[in-house]
Design a protein around this motif. Structure first.
Motif, mmCIF file in Angstrom:
data_model
loop_
_atom_site.group_PDB
_atom_site.id
_atom_site.type_symbol
_atom_site.label_atom_id
_atom_site.label_comp_id
_atom_site.label_asym_id
_atom_site.label_seq_id
_atom_site.Cartn_x
_atom_site.Cartn_y
_atom_site.Cartn_z
ATOM 1 N N TYR A 130 0.842 -1.175 -0.012
ATOM 2 C CA TYR A 130 0.269 -0.038 -0.027
ATOM 3 C C TYR A 130 0.916 1.224 0.160
ATOM 4 O O TYR A 130 1.184 1.918 1.180
ATOM 5 N N PRO A 131 1.520 1.654 -1.080
ATOM 6 C CA PRO A 131 2.357 2.757 -1.248
ATOM 7 C C PRO A 131 1.795 4.148 -0.935
ATOM 8 O O PRO A 131 0.617 4.205 -1.111
ATOM 9 N N SER A 132 2.507 4.672 -0.353
ATOM 10 C CA SER A 132 2.067 6.263 0.348
ATOM 11 C C SER A 132 3.357 6.957 0.522
ATOM 12 O O SER A 132 4.174 6.798 0.891
ATOM 13 N N ASP A 133 3.193 8.201 -0.100
ATOM 14 C CA ASP A 133 4.290 9.012 -0.096
ATOM 15 C C ASP A 133 4.824 9.601 1.207
ATOM 16 O O ASP A 133 6.055 9.657 1.534
ATOM 17 N N SER A 134 3.805 9.670 1.901
ATOM 18 C CA SER A 134 4.064 10.260 3.386
ATOM 19 C C SER A 134 4.514 9.194 4.338
ATOM 20 O O SER A 134 4.930 9.381 5.519
ATOM 21 N N GLY A 135 4.375 7.907 3.822
ATOM 22 C CA GLY A 135 4.432 6.648 5.055
ATOM 23 C C GLY A 135 2.990 6.553 5.939
ATOM 24 O O GLY A 135 2.119 7.622 5.502
ATOM 25 N N TRP A 136 2.845 5.658 6.554
ATOM 26 C CA TRP A 136 1.709 5.459 7.307
ATOM 27 C C TRP A 136 2.203 5.856 8.812
ATOM 28 O O TRP A 136 3.210 5.090 9.355
ATOM 29 N N ALA A 137 1.648 6.711 9.435
ATOM 30 C CA ALA A 137 1.911 7.122 10.966
ATOM 31 C C ALA A 137 0.952 6.381 11.731
ATOM 32 O O ALA A 137 -0.207 6.220 11.627
ATOM 33 N N PHE A 138 1.566 5.824 12.920
ATOM 34 C CA PHE A 138 0.675 5.445 13.912
ATOM 35 C C PHE A 138 0.990 5.862 15.265
ATOM 36 O O PHE A 138 2.336 6.205 15.471
ATOM 37 N N THR A 139 0.146 5.640 16.354
ATOM 38 C CA THR A 139 0.623 6.091 17.637
ATOM 39 C C THR A 139 0.229 4.811 18.405
ATOM 40 O O THR A 139 -1.072 4.068 18.417
ATOM 41 N N ILE A 140 1.247 4.165 19.143
ATOM 42 C CA ILE A 140 0.931 3.026 19.942
ATOM 43 C C ILE A 140 0.158 3.193 21.281
ATOM 44 O O ILE A 140 0.167 4.278 22.036
ATOM 45 N N ARG A 141 -1.179 2.553 21.200
ATOM 46 C CA ARG A 141 -2.140 2.822 22.117
ATOM 47 C C ARG A 141 -2.121 1.858 23.353
ATOM 48 O O ARG A 141 -2.751 1.632 24.320
ATOM 49 N N ALA A 142 -1.816 0.513 22.735
ATOM 50 C CA ALA A 142 -1.712 -0.518 23.728
ATOM 51 C C ALA A 142 -0.819 -1.559 23.536
ATOM 52 O O ALA A 142 -0.382 -1.781 22.336
ATOM 53 N N ILE A 143 -0.491 -2.481 24.490
ATOM 54 C CA ILE A 143 0.259 -3.661 24.316
ATOM 55 C C ILE A 143 -0.297 -4.828 24.868
ATOM 56 O O ILE A 143 -0.954 -4.767 25.656
#
Ligand code: ATP
Ligand code: MG
Lengths: 389, 235
Positions: free
Chosen positions: A159-172
């Protein structure tokens, strides 16, 4: 002195040779056990699959997606208690691009179906509330040094994306048993779907459903596939075990290679033992002739040789296991489970493999001694005594 | 001489070896009678068949023709298993190169033949120690063969030969590997066994001095046996 202690004495005759042989057998056994552990670790996941879960995928191949609306139809079928779906993301963190870990874009019901991966309720709520939130396994968190609140950017060729895929870790998440993966990365399927161009949206990788009654898993699977029989995209539903085994079948060539190497190692071990025993017998011809003169029978000599080989095999095997246990359980196993948990969730020496290794060392030792034992029993007494003088 | 007094009785013993299609007759229709308690020496040129004859008498080999009776038993007709039993119970062996097992101590080497007899372990050890005392090696019981001199090794071998109290002792060049002094000690010991314990001994030797110790000397040449002379001082 007894016949047994006499046989035992011969093992101490050439201490250097005996030690080297024992070491050779031990190295072979350690290698054998390592291979068996790898195979067991690899196929282990499939053996612990839940019996009340079905995986439904594209009939042709695992790689092709299903239409999103299928999930609603599956959820509506009788016998299906809950269903969820995921897409394989196939990304990596450019900052840690040598670390492999699996990422899945999943429906929010995922943790209701996959109950062996557990998230604290408050954390789960925080994850659900954040469109770009992610849940990661405790092993992955440990390896990458990630914690709740960290921001992570992933890139993927799928799933190409110019800006990349940004995430925030919310749980483990934690796993309820050692055999369950603790190294994956989960995030919202909706986030993925909305980030895709129009034409690629609303496609799901596979559906995992939990059935009401594990006894009916197979029938529910048939019912699911029948529901899509006359649609453009047909499905294949398998219980989780079969699904994972099928996934592993892709590696079957590797597993066969491991089996072949295991057998080759046993063969090498047999040759090491056979060589030592044959040398020992050859240089003892005159002693065997003397014993025969004193009244010992051919079968006495045969048993001496076979017994010696058996003891040598057993000792070497025991030594090998003695080395393998701390090596695999203590060092390698812990390292691999902590650092490569996605491939080897449980890297532990199987007890059965130890039993097998010890039996092989004993059995092959005796096998290797069959010919030398025969020649010991057949020593021509008068000729051997004459050559002595 | 009455029949019971004859320990070794060979009649028409022939030994032929087949080699490469050729047959080689080593012993030809040989007769020999030896009374119980004899110390006999067997002499003859190299290759004349002395060892072959000794092996036949000791039950290590079988004749091509003829009969061999030891202590009233036809051993030429025995099966391999019975022959092994006969050797273990009735024959003591002394070899030129001692043939001790290097992994066993002196006393263990002497015990070796007793492993085949129905004797308890403690009794085995006791008998082996007694035999070593007879040959004067009570202070070398726990030495390994490599820690002993040639003469001492041969004495251990003699203790091994007498430990099961055999009726017959065979010795193939027992002094062949020894210096004069050790050889004399061994010969003296064998004489003692013969005289004091009444053991019947057949000894192959090349050494006239050794033969002189024996009561009777037989010469083997070209397959035939000749009783040359009665031995030395105690004929
Ligand atoms: N297995 C055999 N096959 C063929 N020939 C043999 C065999 N054993 C012995 N011989 C021959 O028989 C002959 C007698 O051998 P034997 O060992 O009895 O002689 P010997 O009198 O003891 O000689 P030495 O004094 O050298 O010990 C020799 O010529 C030998 O080569
Ligand atoms: Mg000879």
């Amino acid at each position: 002195m007894t016949l047994t202690s006499l046989a035992a004495r011969n093992l101490l005759r050439n201490k250097v040779r005996t030690s080297l042989t024992l070491l050779g057998v031990a190295v072979a056994v350690v290698t054998f056990l390592l291979l068996r552990t790898v195979v067991a670790a690899w196929t282990g996941g499939a053996e612990f699959a839940a019996k009340d879960r079905l995986v439904t995928r594209h009939k042709v191949t695992f790689v092709m997606p299903l239409p999103k609306r299928y999930i609603d139809e599956i959820r509506a079928l009788p016998g299906v208690k809950a269903a969820t779906f995921c897409n394989w993301f196939g990304g990596k963190d450019p900052k840690h691009d040598r670390e492999f870990f699996a990422q899945f874009a999943c429906d929010d019901g995922y943790f209701d179906v996959m109950t062996e991966q557990q998230v604290a309720p408050a954390d789960l709520a925080a994850y659900k509330a954040d469109r770009t939130g992610a849940v990661i396994g405790e092993s992955l968190a440990h390896v990458m040094g990630w914690k709740v609140g960290d921001e992570v950017k992933l890139e993927t060729g799928i799933y190409p994306s110019d800006s990349g895929w940004a995430f925030t870790i919310r749980a483990i998440y934690k796993a309820t048993s050692r055999n369950v993966d603790k190294s994956s990365f989960f995030f919202h399927w909706d986030y993925l779907n909305q980030g895709l161009p129009e034409g690629r949206r609303d496609a799901i990788g596979w559906v995992t459903s939990r059935v009401d009654d594990p006894a009916h898993t197979a029938e529910v699977g048939v019912a699911i596939d029948r529901a899509f029989d006359d649609k453009d995209t047909q499905t294949l539903s398998q219980d989780e075990h079969t699904f994972q085994a099928g996934f592993l079948a892709g590696f079957s060539a590797v597993l066969y290679a491991f089996d072949a190497i295991s057998i080759a190692i046993l063969l090498v071990m047999t040759l090491i033992l056979g060589n030592t025993i044959a040398m020992g017998v050859r240089e003892r011809t005159s002693e065997f002739a003397t014993m025969r003169a004193l009244g010992f029978m051919p079968q006495h000599l045969r048993w001496f040789v076979l017994g010696e080989a058996g003891v040598l095999g057993l000792l070497g095997g025991a030594l090998g296991i003695g080395i393998a246990i701390p090596l695999i359980q203590g060092l390698l196993g812990r390292f691999l489970e902590e650092n490569m948990g996605n491939i080897f969730p449980v890297f532990r020496l199987p007890f059965g493999a130890c039993v097998l290794a010890l039996s092989c060392a004993l059995g092959l030792g005796i096998l290797a001694a069959l010919l030398p034992a025969r020649s010991a029993a057949r020593v021509n007494v008068t000729d051997a005594l004459r050559k002595l003088v | 001489m009455s029949k019971e007094d004859i320990l070794i009785d060979l009649r028409g013993v022939t030994k032929t070896y087949e080699r490469g299609g050729e047959s080689l007759t080593i012993l030809e229709s040989l007769d020999l009678e030896l009374p119980r308690g004899t110390f006999a020496a067997l002499m003859g040129p190299s290759g004349s068949g002395k060892s072959t004859l000794l092996n036949l008498i000791a039950g290590l080999d079988k004749p091509t023709a003829g009969s061999i009776e030891i202590a009233g038993q036809r051993i030429d007709r025995l099966s391999e298993a019975k022959l092994a039993k006969f050797r273990s119970s009735s024959v003591g062996f002394i070899f030129q190169s001692y043939n001790l097992l290097p992994v066993l101590t002196a006393v263990e080497n002497v015990e070796l033949p007793l492993l085949l007899a129905p004797v308890a372990a403690s009794e085995r050890r006791k008998r082996a120690q007694t035999a070593l005392r007879v040959v004067g090696l009570e202070d070398r019981m726990d030495h390994y063969p490599r820690q002993l001199s040639g003469g001492q090794e041969q004495r251990v071998a003699i203790a091994r030969a007498i430990v099961n109290d055999p009726v017959l002792i065979v010795a193939d060049e027992p002094t062949g590997d020894l210096d004069r002094k050790s050889a004399d000690e061994i010969l003296k010991l064998m004489e003692t066994l013969n005289r004091e314990l009444g053991k019947t001994i057949i000894m192959v030797t090349h050494d006239p001095a050794a033969a002189a110790r024996a009561g009777v000397v037989h010469h083997l040449d070209k397959g035939r046996l000749q009783r040359k002379a009665d031995g030395g001082e105690h004929a």
